[in-house]
Design a protein around this motif. Sequence first.
Motif, mmCIF file in Angstrom:
data_model
loop_
_atom_site.group_PDB
_atom_site.id
_atom_site.type_symbol
_atom_site.label_atom_id
_atom_site.label_comp_id
_atom_site.label_asym_id
_atom_site.label_seq_id
_atom_site.Cartn_x
_atom_site.Cartn_y
_atom_site.Cartn_z
ATOM 1 N N UNK A 35 0.847 -1.204 0.000
ATOM 2 C CA UNK A 35 0.000 0.000 0.000
ATOM 3 C C UNK A 35 0.875 1.244 0.000
ATOM 4 N N UNK A 36 0.315 2.294 -0.584
ATOM 5 C CA UNK A 36 1.007 3.578 -0.609
ATOM 6 C C UNK A 36 -0.021 4.666 -0.340
ATOM 7 N N UNK A 110 -2.422 -0.387 4.830
ATOM 8 C CA UNK A 110 -2.992 0.790 4.171
ATOM 9 C C UNK A 110 -2.993 1.983 5.119
ATOM 10 N N UNK A 111 -3.474 1.775 6.329
ATOM 11 C CA UNK A 111 -3.461 2.852 7.328
ATOM 12 C C UNK A 111 -2.023 3.271 7.637
ATOM 13 N N UNK A 112 -1.128 2.283 7.740
ATOM 14 C CA UNK A 112 0.269 2.574 8.073
ATOM 15 C C UNK A 112 0.945 3.380 6.967
ATOM 16 N N UNK A 280 -9.943 8.370 1.379
ATOM 17 C CA UNK A 280 -10.095 7.751 0.054
ATOM 18 C C UNK A 280 -9.232 6.507 0.075
ATOM 19 N N UNK A 281 -9.810 5.359 -0.286
ATOM 20 C CA UNK A 281 -8.999 4.148 -0.374
ATOM 21 C C UNK A 281 -9.488 3.309 -1.539
ATOM 22 N N UNK A 304 -5.289 6.452 0.117
ATOM 23 C CA UNK A 304 -4.455 5.242 0.169
ATOM 24 C C UNK A 304 -4.731 4.381 -1.058
ATOM 25 N N UNK A 305 -3.662 3.936 -1.703
ATOM 26 C CA UNK A 305 -3.781 3.026 -2.843
ATOM 27 C C UNK A 305 -3.280 1.650 -2.420
#
Length: 308
Positions: A35-36, A110-112, A280-281, A304-305
Amino acid sequence: MRALLVDHSAPAGLRLGEAPDPVPAPDEALVRVTATSLNPGEVTGVIPGSPDGAVPGWDAAGVVERAAADGSGPAPGTPVATLGLAGGWAELRAVRTDLLGVVPAEADLGAIATTPVAGLSALRALHRLGPVLGRRVLVTGATGGVGRYAVQLARRGGAHVVATTGDPDRHGDRLRALGAHEVVADPGELADPVHGVLDLVGGPQLVRAHGRLAARGTLVSVGRASGEPTAFPAGAFEGMGAHDRTIATFFLLDCPDLGPDLTWLAGQVHAGALDPNVTWRGSWRDADAALAALVERRLHGKAVLDLD
Ligand SMILES: NC(=O)c1ccc[n+]([C@@H]2O[C@H](COP(=O)([O-])OP(=O)(O)OC[C@H]3O[C@@H](n4cnc5c(N)ncnc54)[C@H](OP(=O)(O)O)[C@@H]3O)[C@@H](O)[C@H]2O)c1
């Protein structure tokens, strides 16, 4: 490997394509990214200013695939948050082990992924103010990715937190829930002076924030979301109450020893003690939609992507 590549012929200047695997230097770990998160500077500066084929990306979270050859950093299989000037929007990232934080097992990566740029900038800029316990701290541009971390961290540090947003009616409740004691549209509205300012907006708002700074207070100029030039009026630095006020500049990647702070932030997010404010994810295949929301100022918080 697959990566989001700069492609100036694509609508948002990016396309999902193939890039060569990175070759780590001896002090770099190879990380498999899952994730980024996006930052405005990447969209407004990096993508337009990079050649076709470049792989941007400051933030990335994932799992160590191969430890650094010099023995530094975590072992293969360790979940990590990573920071760098490029290369985060790819399945594999070579990253210096001093720009990497260890993440608790089972954490939502994702959160990180929001912690490297947004979380570290807020934390380090706040450190620059010194102790804030019992002191008034102003965060301008508080609804953004950095601002939302800054409001939470300043409150945790014991500050009386004042937040600015262009739309207090819309964002006031959220900012108060994150820890703001006061929410205003502009620093010029403040009746009482503040001990410290984290300025994320720049331009005339920075000038007015500086005008509310108490003697011996510090303003840390972190960002310039407004894009406007900053021009101080004659006399801004003198007169009663103007004594010994500091304006500090800031550049995250010049800060030393970021790894331990990144480890701490990741732990706080995983424990639920800090809200990453992911607003937004989605899949990195839909990066264009996230980029558009960011550019059009529809996105307040972090995008987050997931690299699916
Ligand atoms: N120096 C460094 O190392 C460093 C590190 C990280 C970030 N930064 C910079 O710090 C700034 C904030 O970063 P961020 O990730 O928090 O950005 P962000 O998520 O886009 O948030 C910026 C906030 O600024 C406010 N704003 C006021 N005027 C604006 C304008 N004309 N256009 C867009 N936003 C405006 C917006 O709040 P409202 O809409 O509620 O008013 C927005 O939520 C950026 O300039 C970024 O490049 C610098």
